[in-house]
Design a protein around this motif. Sequence first.
Motif, PDB file in Angstrom:
ATOM      1  N   GLN A   1      -0.133  10.464  -9.457  1.00 34.33           N
ATOM      2  CA  GLN A   1      -0.412   9.026  -9.543  1.00 34.33           C
ATOM      3  C   GLN A   1      -0.666   8.444  -8.169  1.00 34.33           C
ATOM      4  N   LEU A   2      -1.514   7.441  -8.139  1.00 36.50           N
ATOM      5  CA  LEU A   2      -1.808   6.740  -6.894  1.00 36.50           C
ATOM      6  C   LEU A   2      -0.684   5.770  -6.552  1.00 36.50           C
ATOM      7  N   PRO A   3      -0.514   5.441  -5.251  1.00 37.15           N
ATOM      8  CA  PRO A   3       0.438   4.391  -4.889  1.00 37.15           C
ATOM      9  C   PRO A   3       0.020   3.068  -5.540  1.00 37.15           C
ATOM     10  N   PRO A   4       0.971   2.195  -5.858  1.00 45.20           N
ATOM     11  CA  PRO A   4       0.666   0.949  -6.588  1.00 45.20           C
ATOM     12  C   PRO A   4      -0.495   0.101  -6.045  1.00 45.20           C
ATOM     13  N   PRO A   5      -0.653  -0.090  -4.723  1.00 49.45           N
ATOM     14  CA  PRO A   5      -1.775  -0.922  -4.288  1.00 49.45           C
ATOM     15  C   PRO A   5      -3.155  -0.328  -4.617  1.00 49.45           C
ATOM     16  N   LEU A   6      -3.230   0.984  -4.800  1.00 55.23           N
ATOM     17  CA  LEU A   6      -4.516   1.634  -5.092  1.00 55.23           C
ATOM     18  C   LEU A   6      -4.772   1.801  -6.591  1.00 55.23           C
ATOM     19  N   ARG A   7      -3.779   1.571  -7.422  1.00 52.94           N
ATOM     20  CA  ARG A   7      -3.941   1.789  -8.870  1.00 52.94           C
ATOM     21  C   ARG A   7      -5.028   0.934  -9.512  1.00 52.94           C
ATOM     22  N   PRO A   8      -5.242  -0.319  -9.110  1.00 49.97           N
ATOM     23  CA  PRO A   8      -6.338  -1.093  -9.728  1.00 49.97           C
ATOM     24  C   PRO A   8      -7.725  -0.486  -9.482  1.00 49.97           C
ATOM     25  N   PHE A   9      -7.851   0.363  -8.473  1.00 44.59           N
ATOM     26  CA  PHE A   9      -9.132   0.999  -8.154  1.00 44.59           C
ATOM     27  C   PHE A   9      -9.271   2.368  -8.794  1.00 44.59           C
TER      28      PHE A   9
END
Length: 155
Positions: free
Chosen positions: A53-61
């Motif tokens: 999983q991506l870190p939270p700030p990158l998840r929308p992308f």
Amino acid sequence: MRKRAWWILPVAGAAAVGVHRARSRTSGDDRTRDRWLTVTVNRPAEEVRPGGQLPPPLRPFDDRIEVDVRPAPGDRGTELAVRLKQPPGAARTSLPGRLAGQDPRQELRLALREAKALLEAGEVLHPDTPSTTRETPGGKLVGLLVRRSGGEGVL
């Protein structure tokens, strides 16, 4: 008079090199528009992308970016690199587009910096608002430049 004029040649040469580099960076060709944005995170790779999983700030992308996680050179943590799958058009990455906030890479740079801060410090640190001191002329200039950079650290 002649001795005074010789200093102009190195200065003019340096200026010409600077202009050439600036133009090549902002030419809008595919090499610059689809460039990888990379940060070095002082954490092992399994902590940078736990469970894939991506870190939270990158998840929308998530569906719009490619992600590459690899060991940093010299055993100094992990490199986290991202880039947009679909490079933005030249009009959006031009200087007017960047100043108008239309370049999607600005948001991605900010998210990447926030991901680094979150992984290393456990939180995203922001400056105090409002500041605890009165604003000086130099501070006003810095504030203007920070606002122009779109919060991404690049003018």
